[in-house]
Design a protein around this motif. Structure first.
Motif, PDB file in Angstrom:
ATOM      1  N   ALA A 179       0.659  -1.128  -0.113  1.00 31.63           N
ATOM      2  CA  ALA A 179       0.135  -0.121   0.165  1.00 31.63           C
ATOM      3  C   ALA A 179       0.816   1.331  -0.075  1.00 31.63           C
ATOM      4  O   ALA A 179       1.792   1.372   0.700  1.00 31.63           O
ATOM      5  CB  ALA A 179      -0.959   0.015   1.207  1.00 31.63           C
ATOM      6  N   LEU A 180       0.389   1.994  -0.845  1.00 31.99           N
ATOM      7  CA  LEU A 180       1.376   3.527  -0.970  1.00 31.99           C
ATOM      8  C   LEU A 180       0.453   4.610  -0.688  1.00 31.99           C
ATOM      9  O   LEU A 180      -0.491   4.689  -0.999  1.00 31.99           O
ATOM     10  CB  LEU A 180       1.818   3.575  -2.164  1.00 31.99           C
ATOM     11  CG  LEU A 180       2.531   2.658  -2.934  1.00 31.99           C
ATOM     12  CD1 LEU A 180       3.079   2.963  -4.485  1.00 31.99           C
ATOM     13  CD2 LEU A 180       3.908   2.350  -2.258  1.00 31.99           C
ATOM     14  N   ASP A 181       1.175   5.589  -0.140  1.00 29.57           N
ATOM     15  CA  ASP A 181       0.466   6.955   0.265  1.00 29.57           C
ATOM     16  C   ASP A 181       0.762   7.749  -0.983  1.00 29.57           C
ATOM     17  O   ASP A 181       1.259   7.408  -2.025  1.00 29.57           O
ATOM     18  CB  ASP A 181       0.757   7.646   1.568  1.00 29.57           C
ATOM     19  CG  ASP A 181       2.402   8.077   1.413  1.00 29.57           C
ATOM     20  OD1 ASP A 181       3.084   8.054   0.358  1.00 29.57           O
ATOM     21  OD2 ASP A 181       2.916   8.061   2.570  1.00 29.57           O
ATOM     22  N   TYR A 182       0.119   8.851  -1.000  1.00 28.35           N
ATOM     23  CA  TYR A 182       0.280   9.778  -2.458  1.00 28.35           C
ATOM     24  C   TYR A 182       1.715  10.249  -2.748  1.00 28.35           C
ATOM     25  O   TYR A 182       2.015   9.954  -3.818  1.00 28.35           O
ATOM     26  CB  TYR A 182      -0.460  10.915  -2.341  1.00 28.35           C
ATOM     27  CG  TYR A 182      -2.144  10.725  -2.295  1.00 28.35           C
ATOM     28  CD1 TYR A 182      -2.752  10.321  -3.718  1.00 28.35           C
ATOM     29  CD2 TYR A 182      -2.954  10.677  -1.284  1.00 28.35           C
ATOM     30  CE1 TYR A 182      -3.917  10.199  -3.768  1.00 28.35           C
ATOM     31  CE2 TYR A 182      -4.185  10.316  -1.351  1.00 28.35           C
ATOM     32  CZ  TYR A 182      -4.738  10.065  -2.652  1.00 28.35           C
ATOM     33  OH  TYR A 182      -6.267   9.897  -2.601  1.00 28.35           O
ATOM     34  N   ILE A 183       2.491  10.527  -1.774  1.00 25.15           N
ATOM     35  CA  ILE A 183       3.912  10.877  -1.828  1.00 25.15           C
ATOM     36  C   ILE A 183       4.553   9.658  -2.722  1.00 25.15           C
ATOM     37  O   ILE A 183       5.404   9.567  -3.443  1.00 25.15           O
ATOM     38  CB  ILE A 183       4.487  11.384  -0.890  1.00 25.15           C
ATOM     39  CG1 ILE A 183       3.942  12.663  -0.397  1.00 25.15           C
ATOM     40  CG2 ILE A 183       6.134  11.492  -0.950  1.00 25.15           C
ATOM     41  CD1 ILE A 183       4.474  13.135   1.040  1.00 25.15           C
ATOM     42  N   GLN A 184       4.414   8.370  -1.999  1.00 28.57           N
ATOM     43  CA  GLN A 184       4.926   7.337  -2.564  1.00 28.57           C
ATOM     44  C   GLN A 184       4.319   6.817  -4.076  1.00 28.57           C
ATOM     45  O   GLN A 184       5.230   6.236  -4.868  1.00 28.57           O
ATOM     46  CB  GLN A 184       4.576   6.088  -1.650  1.00 28.57           C
ATOM     47  CG  GLN A 184       5.442   6.100  -0.361  1.00 28.57           C
ATOM     48  CD  GLN A 184       4.762   5.122   0.784  1.00 28.57           C
ATOM     49  OE1 GLN A 184       3.711   4.883   0.948  1.00 28.57           O
ATOM     50  NE2 GLN A 184       5.936   4.398   1.103  1.00 28.57           N
ATOM     51  N   PHE A 185       3.178   7.306  -4.127  1.00 22.39           N
ATOM     52  CA  PHE A 185       2.649   6.976  -5.632  1.00 22.39           C
ATOM     53  C   PHE A 185       3.178   7.922  -6.410  1.00 22.39           C
ATOM     54  O   PHE A 185       3.837   7.441  -7.717  1.00 22.39           O
ATOM     55  CB  PHE A 185       1.191   7.299  -5.405  1.00 22.39           C
ATOM     56  CG  PHE A 185       0.424   7.220  -6.681  1.00 22.39           C
ATOM     57  CD1 PHE A 185       0.804   6.363  -7.797  1.00 22.39           C
ATOM     58  CD2 PHE A 185      -0.762   7.794  -7.228  1.00 22.39           C
ATOM     59  CE1 PHE A 185      -0.067   6.278  -9.006  1.00 22.39           C
ATOM     60  CE2 PHE A 185      -1.547   7.998  -8.141  1.00 22.39           C
ATOM     61  CZ  PHE A 185      -1.015   7.119  -9.287  1.00 22.39           C
ATOM     62  N   VAL A 186       3.505   9.253  -6.232  1.00 18.25           N
ATOM     63  CA  VAL A 186       4.162  10.066  -7.061  1.00 18.25           C
ATOM     64  C   VAL A 186       5.728   9.519  -7.254  1.00 18.25           C
ATOM     65  O   VAL A 186       6.230   9.378  -8.487  1.00 18.25           O
ATOM     66  CB  VAL A 186       4.195  11.542  -6.688  1.00 18.25           C
ATOM     67  CG1 VAL A 186       5.327  12.343  -7.390  1.00 18.25           C
ATOM     68  CG2 VAL A 186       2.880  12.022  -6.690  1.00 18.25           C
TER      69      VAL A 186
END
Length: 87
Positions: free
Chosen positions: A68-75
């Protein structure tokens, strides 16, 4: 090395025909409902991620074989791939 971004469950049928071993896949929005069964449709060697906020909003748990990734990790994940494809 491509990142496939799936946002609906129906998008998997189109995407899986072109996913290669060097690619990664992230489930966002309504596609997070695919997380429990995704490896029955794609190679288990393909890295699969899920957007944490979307899976939590739907009351689902992240399977142990998906990160699972947060938005910063997604970017960061998008930036790490030379090509990102939205399905």
């Amino acid at each position: 090395m491509r990142l496939h971004i799936l946002n609906t469950p129906d998008s998997l049928s189109r995407c899986k025909a072109v996913v290669e071993n060097s690619d990664s896949l992230i489930l966002i929005e309504d596609a997070v409902v695919l997380s429990p069964s995704i490896f029955s449709d794609i190679d288990t060697g393909t890295p699969v991620y899920v957007l944490l906020d979307d899976i939590q909003r739907r009351g689902l748990k992240t399977p142990s074989n998906i990160k699972a990734l947060d938005y910063i990790q997604f970017v960061d994940l998008c930036a790490a791939h030379p090509q990102c494809l939205s399905w």
